[in-house]
Design a protein around this motif. Structure first.
Motif, PDB file in Angstrom:
ATOM      1  N   TYR A 174       0.810  -1.214   0.000  1.00 55.51           N
ATOM      2  CA  TYR A 174       0.000   0.000   0.000  1.00 55.51           C
ATOM      3  C   TYR A 174       0.848   1.271   0.000  1.00 55.51           C
ATOM      4  O   TYR A 174       1.764   1.399   0.807  1.00 55.51           O
ATOM      5  CB  TYR A 174      -0.906   0.031   1.232  1.00 55.51           C
ATOM      6  N   ALA A 222      -2.657   3.288   2.804  1.00 52.51           N
ATOM      7  CA  ALA A 222      -2.302   2.841   4.158  1.00 52.51           C
ATOM      8  C   ALA A 222      -2.958   3.735   5.200  1.00 52.51           C
ATOM      9  O   ALA A 222      -3.482   3.240   6.206  1.00 52.51           O
ATOM     10  CB  ALA A 222      -0.786   2.837   4.325  1.00 52.51           C
ATOM     11  N   PRO A 254       8.051   1.929   6.868  1.00 55.77           N
ATOM     12  CA  PRO A 254       7.612   1.403   5.574  1.00 55.77           C
ATOM     13  C   PRO A 254       8.806   1.180   4.654  1.00 55.77           C
ATOM     14  O   PRO A 254       9.833   1.841   4.783  1.00 55.77           O
ATOM     15  CB  PRO A 254       6.701   2.507   5.034  1.00 55.77           C
ATOM     16  N   TYR A 295       3.592   0.331   2.407  1.00 57.37           N
ATOM     17  CA  TYR A 295       3.233  -0.277   3.687  1.00 57.37           C
ATOM     18  C   TYR A 295       2.726  -1.702   3.468  1.00 57.37           C
ATOM     19  O   TYR A 295       2.013  -1.983   2.515  1.00 57.37           O
ATOM     20  CB  TYR A 295       2.156   0.558   4.380  1.00 57.37           C
ATOM     21  N   ILE A 332       0.101  -2.125   8.614  1.00 55.28           N
ATOM     22  CA  ILE A 332      -1.274  -1.683   8.864  1.00 55.28           C
ATOM     23  C   ILE A 332      -1.734  -2.173  10.235  1.00 55.28           C
ATOM     24  O   ILE A 332      -2.326  -1.415  11.023  1.00 55.28           O
ATOM     25  CB  ILE A 332      -2.238  -2.181   7.751  1.00 55.28           C
TER      26      ILE A 332
END
Length: 128
Positions: A9, A14, A36, A46, A51
């Motif tokens: 992401y 994210a 990240p 990410y 997450i």
């Protein structure tokens, strides 16, 4: 590489998944709360693990814990996970050793059944 750690992401997605503003993610990165991965073009990417970590950070901050406290909690959580892995590794080693001991005991029992009892020979002294 684990699937959970695969970068998926970009920052906007994210942030939306984590329920925060993209600038919040930048601040978290500056403070070392999340790291990240970067593309060759330096775009933040990410993973699902990131997450999940962001969701935990949100949960902790919504409970009134400041970022310094969150950093400490995440550090302790990481140490606990490392200890859990070490304990799992030790359990595996103990099981392997127990299996090996059982194998050796079985061999010794089979050998005792196959071989005759050792004869005790009396050795007399020559001066008798």
């Amino acid at each position: 590489m684990e699937d959970r750690n695969r970068p998926l992401y970009m920052i906007g997605v994210a942030a939306e998944l984590a329920g925060v503003h993209p600038q919040t993610l930048r601040i978290y990165e500056q403070k070392g709360l999340v790291s990240p991965q970067r593309t060759r073009g330096n775009t933040r990417m990410y993973s699902q693990a990131d997450i999940e970590r962001l969701e935990l950070i949100n949960e902790l901050t919504s409970e009134g814990i400041n970022l310094a406290g969150v950093i400490r909690i995440l550090d302790l959580k990481g140490r606990l996970e490392e200890r859990d892995e070490e304990i799992d590794d030790l359990h595996k080693k103990v099981r392997r050793l127990a299996d090996r001991v059982h194998e050796l005991e079985t061999r010794a029992n089979v050998t005792a059944l196959v071989l005759p009892e050792p004869q005790v020979v009396s050795i007399r002294r020559m001066n008798d």
